[in-house]
Design an enzyme around this catalytic site. Structure first.
Site, PDB file in Angstrom:
ATOM      1  CE  LYS A 159      28.794 -58.675-103.254  1.00 17.28           C
ATOM      2  NZ  LYS A 159      27.353 -58.943-103.271  1.00 17.28           N
ATOM      3  CG  ASP A 198      26.896 -55.984-105.263  1.00 14.21           C
ATOM      4  OD1 ASP A 198      26.089 -56.736-104.718  1.00 14.21           O
ATOM      5  OD2 ASP A 198      27.259 -54.912-104.729  1.00 14.21           O
TER       6      ASP A 198
HETATM    7  N1  GLU Z   1      25.170 -59.208-105.758  1.00 15.72           N
HETATM    8  C1  GLU Z   1      23.980 -59.935-105.512  1.00 15.72           C
HETATM    9  C2  GLU Z   1      23.828 -60.186-104.025  1.00 15.72           C
HETATM   10  O1  GLU Z   1      24.239 -59.365-103.230  1.00 15.72           O
HETATM   11  C3  GLU Z   1      23.834 -61.164-106.383  1.00 15.72           C
HETATM   12  C4  GLU Z   1      24.891 -62.207-106.252  1.00 15.72           C
HETATM   13  C5  GLU Z   1      24.782 -63.320-107.279  1.00 15.72           C
HETATM   14  O2  GLU Z   1      23.850 -63.346-108.070  1.00 15.72           O
HETATM   15  O3  GLU Z   1      25.671 -64.164-107.267  1.00 15.72           O
HETATM   16  O4  GLU Z   1      23.253 -61.149-103.584  1.00 15.72           O
END
Ligand code: GLU
Length: 450
Positions: free
Chosen positions: A125, A165
């Site tokens: 992340k 996100d």
């Molecule tokens: N931010 C999204 C999550 O919390 C998607 C992450 C992604 O597609 O890599 O899963």
């Protein structure tokens, strides 16, 4: 459960002041108790110590010039948590609340979420404390370019693949991708959530919300029920909330609320989602303006929320979908939901329920779908985007949607079966944590001490 206390005590010492991260770790470790009793070899391999420590954490400075010609400085983060099951994968969050604890908890959750999808995805992340609100389009572009000017050296299509996100949608992803491509001179599938014109996937934008509604439906179907005719309380008014609302309507439910940082909107006849989109796309409008077109709706400003709670959870609803942000649904809210007869809470956001709220819901024997299961449709569709980009293909909407439904069904089944296997049928929190952990842990053991 000494491993739990020991782990938390050690984290408090080695990673001080990361409360959201401790919260996420505590929740997972508590669920693992029945598994570790049966399979103590996980402790022997120090799997827990290894799993709570990110493989790599990158923190960097992001300098950019605003429209007034002034230099702005933000913090940038990428936590590469686990590459056990595939390239680090997880979104970027641009929000003033972002700090090391928030990115780390999100990265930790992502590892288990991605494992639950059954796909080959590691977990990570990133993000920044940059606030996109009120910024011009050129400021957003300059910030994204500055952010990628550092991030590019850490990522790659088989190394680390970020996505969006909160605060990072297809516009930001487009600017980030453009800058990466310029620096590397390579059209790599290095970020997901791109527009279809840029090598993205149909339905990626909708996938988290759609997946969340599909998950709720599978969960109800297992109880010989379904979403048809059910009243649903939804919080948030961003990508996840609005696409959850869209799919809930399609599946015959009646979503009656949404919210943002200013307040909550409730409309017993069903939220007019087109009107919400109009309001949200107009930078000067507020959710309260909805009342001018829908006089029967109610609006509660944030300052008028119940003490220690959020008005959105104090209406009557069969199901609740917290789709805004972490710790938005408190113990006070959970009690109100239970008393009003809510049968299920489905987490569209990441860790939107506090620990006490989760305990209240589970103790009252209401269905609880943890975010790492219910909101995994987004990252799963990111993997579908990676496959399309790598093969230079573009799949039809039907194909992506049918794969998304299969993946959400698989996540439900894995969580449900693990809960049954460990003697707590229906406890999807326990089941999701155990199923996700077990897949990562077994692969870690096979890969040796690395
Ligand atoms: N931010 C999204 C999550 O919390 C998607 C992450 C992604 O597609 O890599 O899963």
């Amino acid at each position: 459960m000494t491993y739990l206390q020991d782990t938390l005590a050690r984290l408090q010492q080695t990673s001080p002041a990361q409360t959201e991260f401790y919260q996420a770790v505590e929740e997972v470790l508590e669920s693992l108790e029945p598994l570790l009793e049966k399979k103590p070899h996980y402790l022997k391999h120090s799997i827990i110590e290894r799993m709570v420590e990110p493989e790599r954490q990158i923190m960097f400075r992001v300098c950019w010039v605003d429209d007034k010609g002034e230099v702005q400085v933000n913090k940038g983060y990428r936590v590469e948590f686990s590459s056990t099951l595939g390239p680090y994968k997880g979104g970027l969050r641009f929000h003033p609340s972002v700090n090391a604890s928030i990115i780390k908890f999100l990265g930790f959750e992502q590892v288990f979420k991605n494992a639950l999808t059954g796909l080959l995805l590691g977990g990570g992340k990133g993000g920044s404390n940059f606030n996109p609100k009120g910024k011009s389009d050129s400021e957003i572009m300059r910030f994204c370019q500055a952010f990628m000017s550092e991030l590019y050296r850490h990522i790659g299509p088989t190394t680390d693949v970020p996505a969006g996100d909160i605060g990072v949608g297809s516009r930001e992803v487009g600017y980030l991708f453009g800058q990466y491509k310029k620096i590397k001179n390579s059209y790599d599938g290095v970020i997901t959530g791109k527009s279809v014109a840029n090598g993205g996937s149909l339905l990626r934008n909708e996938a988290t919300g759609y997946g969340c509604a599909y998950f709720a439906n599978y969960m109800l179907e297992a109880q010989n029920s379904g979403l048809e005719g059910k009243t649903c309380l939804v919080s948030g008014a961003g990508n996840v909330a609005l696409h959850t609302i869209d799919k809930l309507y399609e599946l015959g439910a009646i979503p009656v609320s949404c919210s943002d940082s200013s307040g909550t909107l409730y409309h017993a006849d069903g939220i007019d989602v087109d009107q919400i989109r109009k309001i949200k796309s107009d930078g000067n409008a507020s959710l309260k303006d909805y009342l001018s077109t829908h006089s029967k709706a109610k609006y509660v400003a944030r300052d008028d929320n119940p003490k220690n709670g959020n008005a959105v959870w104090h209406y009557k609803g069969d199901l609740a979908f917290p789709c805004a942000t972490q710790n938005e649904l408190t113990e006070v809210d959970a009690r109100a939901l239970v008393e009003a007869g809510c049968v299920a809470v489905v987490e569209g956001a990441n860790m939107p329920c506090t620990r006490k709220a989760v305990n209240t819901i589970v103790k009252a024997e209401r269905l609880f779908a943890p975010g790492k299961a219910a909101n995994a449709g987004g990252v799963a569709t990111s993997q579908l985007e990676m496959a399309q980009h790598a093969g230079m293909q573009s799949w039809s909407e039907e194909k992506v949607d049918s794969k998304l439904q299969d993946i959400m069904h698989g996540i439900y089944t894995r969580s449900h079966q693990a809960a049954e296997e460990f003697g707590q049928p229906g406890n999807l929190l326990l089941g999701a944590n155990i199923a996700g952990f077990r897949r990562v842990a077994d692969a870690m053991i096979e890969q040796g001490v690395v």
